[in-house]
Design a protein around this motif. Sequence first.
Motif, PDB file in Angstrom:
ATOM      1  N   VAL A 162       0.844  -1.204   0.000  1.00 39.80           N
ATOM      2  CA  VAL A 162       0.000   0.000   0.000  1.00 39.80           C
ATOM      3  C   VAL A 162       0.876   1.250   0.000  1.00 39.80           C
ATOM      4  CG1 VAL A 162      -1.655   1.346   1.362  1.00 39.80           C
ATOM      5  CG2 VAL A 162      -2.001  -1.113   1.063  1.00 39.80           C
ATOM      6  N   GLN A 163       1.949   1.225   0.785  1.00 39.23           N
ATOM      7  CA  GLN A 163       2.895   2.347   0.764  1.00 39.23           C
ATOM      8  C   GLN A 163       3.403   2.608  -0.649  1.00 39.23           C
ATOM      9  OE1 GLN A 163       5.935   1.225   3.717  1.00 39.23           O
ATOM     10  NE2 GLN A 163       5.473   3.125   4.773  1.00 39.23           N
ATOM     11  N   ASP A 164       3.768   1.536  -1.352  1.00 38.27           N
ATOM     12  CA  ASP A 164       4.292   1.678  -2.711  1.00 38.27           C
ATOM     13  C   ASP A 164       3.247   2.220  -3.676  1.00 38.27           C
ATOM     14  OD1 ASP A 164       6.812   0.761  -2.032  1.00 38.27           O
ATOM     15  OD2 ASP A 164       6.309  -1.330  -2.401  1.00 38.27           O
ATOM     16  N   LEU A 165       2.011   1.743  -3.539  1.00 43.85           N
ATOM     17  CA  LEU A 165       0.937   2.246  -4.390  1.00 43.85           C
ATOM     18  C   LEU A 165       0.799   3.756  -4.257  1.00 43.85           C
ATOM     19  CD1 LEU A 165      -1.812  -0.459  -3.787  1.00 43.85           C
ATOM     20  CD2 LEU A 165      -0.780   0.081  -5.983  1.00 43.85           C
ATOM     21  N   LYS A 190       3.038   5.850  -3.004  1.00 43.82           N
ATOM     22  CA  LYS A 190       4.271   6.547  -3.348  1.00 43.82           C
ATOM     23  C   LYS A 190       4.354   6.807  -4.850  1.00 43.82           C
ATOM     24  CE  LYS A 190       9.317   6.190  -3.011  1.00 43.82           C
ATOM     25  NZ  LYS A 190      10.456   5.331  -2.580  1.00 43.82           N
ATOM     26  N   LEU A 191       3.933   5.824  -5.631  1.00 45.90           N
ATOM     27  CA  LEU A 191       4.000   5.960  -7.079  1.00 45.90           C
ATOM     28  C   LEU A 191       2.787   6.664  -7.665  1.00 45.90           C
ATOM     29  CD1 LEU A 191       5.449   2.446  -7.871  1.00 45.90           C
ATOM     30  CD2 LEU A 191       6.578   4.620  -8.301  1.00 45.90           C
ATOM     31  N   ASN A 192       1.702   6.699  -6.919  1.00 48.75           N
ATOM     32  CA  ASN A 192       0.485   7.330  -7.434  1.00 48.75           C
ATOM     33  C   ASN A 192      -0.289   7.934  -6.277  1.00 48.75           C
ATOM     34  OD1 ASN A 192      -1.854   8.081  -8.700  1.00 48.75           O
ATOM     35  ND2 ASN A 192      -2.151   6.157  -9.771  1.00 48.75           N
ATOM     36  N   LYS A 193       0.256   8.973  -5.689  1.00 48.44           N
ATOM     37  CA  LYS A 193      -0.390   9.571  -4.523  1.00 48.44           C
ATOM     38  C   LYS A 193      -1.377  10.651  -4.942  1.00 48.44           C
ATOM     39  CE  LYS A 193       3.658  12.528  -3.788  1.00 48.44           C
ATOM     40  NZ  LYS A 193       4.753  12.826  -2.859  1.00 48.44           N
ATOM     41  N   PRO A 194      -2.342  10.973  -4.093  1.00 43.13           N
ATOM     42  CA  PRO A 194      -3.330  12.005  -4.429  1.00 43.13           C
ATOM     43  C   PRO A 194      -2.669  13.333  -4.744  1.00 43.13           C
ATOM     44  CG  PRO A 194      -4.004  10.783  -2.474  1.00 43.13           C
ATOM     45  CD  PRO A 194      -2.606  10.356  -2.781  1.00 43.13           C
ATOM     46  N   ARG A 195      -3.126  13.973  -5.805  1.00 39.82           N
ATOM     47  CA  ARG A 195      -2.527  15.239  -6.207  1.00 39.82           C
ATOM     48  C   ARG A 195      -2.902  16.350  -5.243  1.00 39.82           C
ATOM     49  NH1 ARG A 195      -4.439  13.059 -10.996  1.00 39.82           N
ATOM     50  NH2 ARG A 195      -2.838  12.451 -12.492  1.00 39.82           N
ATOM     51  N   VAL A 225     -13.744  -1.168 -14.614  1.00 37.98           N
ATOM     52  CA  VAL A 225     -12.535  -0.661 -13.954  1.00 37.98           C
ATOM     53  C   VAL A 225     -11.316  -1.181 -14.713  1.00 37.98           C
ATOM     54  CG1 VAL A 225     -11.247  -0.509 -11.802  1.00 37.98           C
ATOM     55  CG2 VAL A 225     -13.747  -0.712 -11.751  1.00 37.98           C
ATOM     56  N   LYS A 226     -10.510  -0.291 -15.231  1.00 36.64           N
ATOM     57  CA  LYS A 226      -9.368  -0.680 -16.062  1.00 36.64           C
ATOM     58  C   LYS A 226      -8.036  -0.574 -15.328  1.00 36.64           C
ATOM     59  CE  LYS A 226     -11.713   0.688 -20.325  1.00 36.64           C
ATOM     60  NZ  LYS A 226     -11.666   1.555 -21.544  1.00 36.64           N
ATOM     61  N   ASN A 227      -7.996   0.244 -14.304  1.00 37.08           N
ATOM     62  CA  ASN A 227      -6.742   0.478 -13.597  1.00 37.08           C
ATOM     63  C   ASN A 227      -6.641  -0.493 -12.414  1.00 37.08           C
ATOM     64  OD1 ASN A 227      -4.328   1.600 -12.838  1.00 37.08           O
ATOM     65  ND2 ASN A 227      -5.102   3.687 -12.696  1.00 37.08           N
ATOM     66  N   VAL A 228      -6.109  -1.682 -12.655  1.00 38.15           N
ATOM     67  CA  VAL A 228      -6.085  -2.758 -11.658  1.00 38.15           C
ATOM     68  C   VAL A 228      -4.669  -3.296 -11.509  1.00 38.15           C
ATOM     69  CG1 VAL A 228      -7.031  -5.014 -11.027  1.00 38.15           C
ATOM     70  CG2 VAL A 228      -8.456  -3.382 -12.281  1.00 38.15           C
ATOM     71  N   VAL A 229      -4.265  -3.552 -10.267  1.00 38.03           N
ATOM     72  CA  VAL A 229      -2.970  -4.186 -10.005  1.00 38.03           C
ATOM     73  C   VAL A 229      -3.189  -5.412  -9.120  1.00 38.03           C
ATOM     74  CG1 VAL A 229      -1.548  -2.119 -10.247  1.00 38.03           C
ATOM     75  CG2 VAL A 229      -2.551  -2.653  -8.038  1.00 38.03           C
ATOM     76  N   THR A 230      -2.293  -6.375  -9.239  1.00 36.40           N
ATOM     77  CA  THR A 230      -2.355  -7.571  -8.400  1.00 36.40           C
ATOM     78  C   THR A 230      -1.009  -7.804  -7.739  1.00 36.40           C
ATOM     79  OG1 THR A 230      -1.786  -8.996 -10.255  1.00 36.40           O
ATOM     80  CG2 THR A 230      -4.134  -8.674  -9.795  1.00 36.40           C
ATOM     81  N   ALA A 287       4.978  -0.076 -12.923  1.00 38.05           N
ATOM     82  CA  ALA A 287       6.064   0.205 -11.990  1.00 38.05           C
ATOM     83  C   ALA A 287       5.941  -0.628 -10.724  1.00 38.05           C
ATOM     84  CB  ALA A 287       6.071   1.693 -11.636  1.00 38.05           C
ATOM     85  N   ILE A 288       4.715  -0.758 -10.215  1.00 39.95           N
ATOM     86  CA  ILE A 288       4.527  -1.516  -8.984  1.00 39.95           C
ATOM     87  C   ILE A 288       4.732  -3.001  -9.221  1.00 39.95           C
ATOM     88  CG2 ILE A 288       2.782  -2.227  -7.292  1.00 39.95           C
ATOM     89  CD1 ILE A 288       1.758   0.684  -7.514  1.00 39.95           C
ATOM     90  N   ARG A 289       4.249  -3.490 -10.361  1.00 42.26           N
ATOM     91  CA  ARG A 289       4.463  -4.904 -10.626  1.00 42.26           C
ATOM     92  C   ARG A 289       5.950  -5.219 -10.693  1.00 42.26           C
ATOM     93  NH1 ARG A 289       0.070  -4.114 -14.427  1.00 42.26           N
ATOM     94  NH2 ARG A 289      -1.805  -5.089 -13.607  1.00 42.26           N
TER      95      ARG A 289
END
Length: 453
Positions: free
Chosen positions: A106-109, A111-116, A275-280, A306-308
């Motif tokens: 969750v930290q990484d998510l 960090k790479l895509n934080k609220p603007r 929903v298209k923006n999905v990570v696993t 990047a997260i993957r």
Amino acid sequence: VLAKKRRKEKAFVPSSQNNNARMHPRNPFNGKQPDYKSLAAKYQFFAKHYRFNKESKKYEIKYTDPEAVISLNRALLKEFLGIEWLIPNHRLCSPVANRLNYVLWVQDLLKLNKPRGEQKIIGIDIGTGANCIYPLLLAKLEPSWRIIGTDIDNEALEWAQKNVRANSFENRIEIRKVQPETRLIGALKGTDGNLAFCMCNPPFFSSALDIKQNKDATCMGTKTEMICEGGEEKFVAGIVKDSCKLRNRIRWYTTMLGRKSSVKPTLRLLREAGVKNVVTMSFLQGRTTRWGVGWCFEDERIQDAAIRTAVNRQVAMGNQKAKKLQGRGSDQTQIFRVPLEENSSSSVIRPRLVDLVNDWKRRGMQVNAQEKNSNRVDMKLILENEKKIVINLELSITWKMSNEDSGSVDIVAVTLVSANPEGPGRAKFFSGLYIQIKNDLQRTNRRWRRLLK
């Protein structure tokens, strides 16, 4: 001097569990396990559960004893994270290392895509339980974050509050009681504003019979912690449903899944919802594997790849499979880094892509490039392979600047959107075209070495 140094070091010994070498890279238990003998010497409440087995002639922990498992987790949290923690023997005891994997993801998510434009990070843990493990870990690792923990069980709420008070987190962790069918809608207040993330470790058994039929179910826990009608699939379906109504009010929706068989149905639900923006993610610890799914309603997708690359495929160095996986994103995405030009703070990708497309056109390649936004270009290409088969490829190239220890770089994700015919198209992309794009953007191919002399 050596004695003083040993006292300062955390107590670790090499791990005998292969999966321990495949944890999140920032997990303190990655590739090693605690020195239980040292922990027993330091914590009396754990020492009585670390006993000599006459048959095996080894000191062992009885993992089927709830009190022993709780004492171990209590010692680990105190020793390695400075967290005071305690729960009754009949409550669900979450493995520290595995839960840390989820928290670090969750930290990484974020960090790479934080609220603007938002400095304040607020998250919610659905079904926090008596152990309140996720809010405690997050509050310890991120001193500026605020976390909301929800539950339906009065005893769980009482013990969660005790653990919050024991660590003086009352101003940063809020425990809320919700109704049994509540996931997100009904748990959030208007004063909460927009949230950065939600987390959940849903009950993954559908009935008491389901627990008995599971050969690996040696865990303890109450009915509300372990059983939900329809199991974890139905529980998470409720989160997906709420997320489709709340949408951008929460930046990242995430959940952990206890069964691999639940991953595909969850992804199918998200796909059906558009929903298209999905990570696993896979969370690995000892002999245990858990799975994570995250989704976001924003279009920006650089974080997916990047997260993957940075998290999903973290494995021990030296493992041959690991070396093949490192640097890869999903099966359709390849990731690489491009250093910024000297004495420059601007991205170099867009002008270099223009050079690449112009070079392709000069050589007679049919290419149509369309700029979607300042950090994304989509391409359609028509080319031939060695067997003179005509191939149609659609690519998406996205990038995002990142400040790293070695300096500022552009993290670039090249995604194969479609290939026709699929087999030859994928082979052409992975065997040559991707490498050409990478080398051209990094200025490491022969053409650019010659031009830059």
